[in-house]
Design a protein around this motif. Structure first.
Motif, PDB file in Angstrom:
ATOM      1  N   GLU A  28       0.835  -1.205   0.000  1.00 54.56           N
ATOM      2  CA  GLU A  28       0.000   0.000   0.000  1.00 54.56           C
ATOM      3  C   GLU A  28       0.872   1.258   0.000  1.00 54.56           C
ATOM      4  O   GLU A  28       0.621   2.209  -0.741  1.00 54.56           O
ATOM      5  CB  GLU A  28      -0.929  -0.008   1.217  1.00 54.56           C
ATOM      6  N   CYS A  32       0.971   4.086  -2.873  1.00 60.36           N
ATOM      7  CA  CYS A  32       0.684   5.499  -2.544  1.00 60.36           C
ATOM      8  C   CYS A  32       1.825   6.389  -3.012  1.00 60.36           C
ATOM      9  O   CYS A  32       1.606   7.487  -3.527  1.00 60.36           O
ATOM     10  CB  CYS A  32       0.524   5.693  -1.036  1.00 60.36           C
ATOM     11  N   HIS A  33       3.056   5.888  -2.804  1.00 57.43           N
ATOM     12  CA  HIS A  33       4.227   6.672  -3.203  1.00 57.43           C
ATOM     13  C   HIS A  33       4.248   6.873  -4.718  1.00 57.43           C
ATOM     14  O   HIS A  33       4.421   7.997  -5.205  1.00 57.43           O
ATOM     15  CB  HIS A  33       5.488   5.953  -2.715  1.00 57.43           C
ATOM     16  N   LYS A  37      -0.633   9.565  -3.825  1.00 60.96           N
ATOM     17  CA  LYS A  37      -2.005   9.662  -3.297  1.00 60.96           C
ATOM     18  C   LYS A  37      -2.040   9.105  -1.868  1.00 60.96           C
ATOM     19  O   LYS A  37      -1.197   8.280  -1.503  1.00 60.96           O
ATOM     20  CB  LYS A  37      -2.954   8.796  -4.142  1.00 60.96           C
ATOM     21  N   PRO A  38      -3.016   9.523  -1.077  1.00 63.95           N
ATOM     22  CA  PRO A  38      -3.159   8.942   0.263  1.00 63.95           C
ATOM     23  C   PRO A  38      -3.717   7.513   0.178  1.00 63.95           C
ATOM     24  O   PRO A  38      -4.238   7.105  -0.856  1.00 63.95           O
ATOM     25  CB  PRO A  38      -4.176   9.865   0.944  1.00 63.95           C
ATOM     26  N   ARG A  39      -3.638   6.794   1.298  1.00 64.36           N
ATOM     27  CA  ARG A  39      -4.055   5.388   1.292  1.00 64.36           C
ATOM     28  C   ARG A  39      -5.533   5.226   0.935  1.00 64.36           C
ATOM     29  O   ARG A  39      -5.912   4.232   0.316  1.00 64.36           O
ATOM     30  CB  ARG A  39      -3.773   4.734   2.648  1.00 64.36           C
ATOM     31  N   TYR A  41      -7.178   6.494  -1.281  1.00 61.56           N
ATOM     32  CA  TYR A  41      -7.340   6.423  -2.738  1.00 61.56           C
ATOM     33  C   TYR A  41      -7.363   4.972  -3.218  1.00 61.56           C
ATOM     34  O   TYR A  41      -8.119   4.608  -4.113  1.00 61.56           O
ATOM     35  CB  TYR A  41      -6.192   7.192  -3.410  1.00 61.56           C
ATOM     36  N   LEU A  42      -6.505   4.144  -2.583  1.00 60.41           N
ATOM     37  CA  LEU A  42      -6.383   2.749  -3.021  1.00 60.41           C
ATOM     38  C   LEU A  42      -7.701   2.005  -2.868  1.00 60.41           C
ATOM     39  O   LEU A  42      -8.019   1.111  -3.639  1.00 60.41           O
ATOM     40  CB  LEU A  42      -5.304   2.018  -2.202  1.00 60.41           C
ATOM     41  N   THR A  75      10.492   4.852  -0.197  1.00 59.83           N
ATOM     42  CA  THR A  75       9.563   5.991  -0.341  1.00 59.83           C
ATOM     43  C   THR A  75      10.231   7.298   0.086  1.00 59.83           C
ATOM     44  O   THR A  75       9.765   8.375  -0.251  1.00 59.83           O
ATOM     45  CB  THR A  75       8.301   5.794   0.528  1.00 59.83           C
TER      46      THR A  75
END
Ligand code: GLN
Length: 283
Positions: A28, A32-33, A37-39, A41-42, A75
């Motif tokens: 995750e 995100c990296h 995007k923030p988590r 988003y996933l 990251t």
């Protein structure tokens, strides 16, 4: 057509589980990296398809993680306390256990202005966390490694905490003469040649931030013997240590004139932080 949807890529946690205990989280964080995007988003857009650039960046990082490189090196960041810290291989990656030290330090000291020193500051994690909670404190951090001092300064700027002063110094050696109300440190405390050093993420961290002699206590002894000179009457020294070192650290503090000595446990219930106070009438 290679798998390139977020939900498809997340299934590769099984592959990563061979080398990481936190495979799903690792994946995750890598996604995100790459996506920036923030988590959340996933989970909101599991069907999103990575572009070919994003996919090749992801594959590169995924393979490095399979080789064992720590996620924070891939990251370039790690959360610590409420801060985002920039991470480089020149220093230890801050651990959640060390947040216990921050918590104890805040509990021990009230909001009145204090002079505080973080010895071996690395990324600046402890110094910056304390400064973020106590605007009235004058916080200093020192490190022997020039790259660490540079990184800590970057982290101060990154978190709008430029008032924290970082100095290149091997423990107290190059510090300008002054006195502190509180000295904190997460020094190296692992025994030389500990087999754990050959396993997992620590293989990619600098040994100088991890090991400290045959019993892991060389630096803790040094800091404990020097600190009384730098502490005001009533000042405290607080150090992180290994889960089996609580009793030794308490003895070391006692033999250097500290009183009110006590050890507190980390989140897993292991001895992790020991502190002691200097009262000049008792030295
Ligand atoms: N607790 C860390 C580890 O076990 C070591 C940190 C340190 O030596 N200060 O990897």
């Amino acid at each position: 057509m290679p798998a390139c949807r977020i939900d498809e890529l997340l299934t590769r946690a099984t592959e990563l589980a061979q080398v990481s205990d936190t495979a799903r989280l690792d994946l995750e964080l890598l996604l995100c990296h790459v996506l920036d995007k923030p988590r959340s988003y996933l989970f909101s857009y599991p069907e999103y398809e990575l572009t070919s650039d994003q996919l090749s960046q992801f594959e590169q990082l995924f393979h490095k993680r399979l080789e064992g490189h720590p996620i924070a090196h891939l990251t370039g960041v790690r959360e610590f306390w409420s801060l985002e810290l920039l991470i480089e291989p020149s220093t230890l990656i801050p651990r959640p256990d060390t947040e216990c030290l921050v918590e104890e330090a805040l509990e021990l000291c009230d909001h009145r202005p204090k002079q505080v020193l973080d010895l071996g500051t690395g990324t600046g994690a402890i110094a910056l966390a304390l400064a973020s909670e106590r605007p009235g404190w004058a916080v200093y951090g020192c490190d022997r490694v020039p790259d660490a001092v540079e990184l800590a300064k970057k982290n101060a700027a990154h978190n709008n905490l430029e008032r924290v002063q970082f100095i290149e110094s091997s423990w107290f050696q190059q510090l300008p003469e002054q006195s502190f109300d509180l000295i904190v440190s997460n020094p190296p405390y692992i025994i030389d040649n500990d087999p754990h050093l050959q396993q997992g993420d620590v293989r990619f961290e600098p040994l100088s931030a991890l090991t400290s002699g045959a019993d892991g206590l060389d630096d803790i002894r040094h800091i404990s013997s020097e600190s009384p000179h730098w502490l005001r009457d009533g000042g405290w020294l607080m150090m992180e240590h290994g889960y089996h070192q609580g009793e030794d650290v308490r003895e070391i503090l006692a033999s250097n004139g500290f009183t009110s000595i006590r050890t507190v446990q980390d989140l897993a219930g292991h001895d992790r932080i020991t502190m002691g106070q200097i009262r000049s009438s008792e030295i």
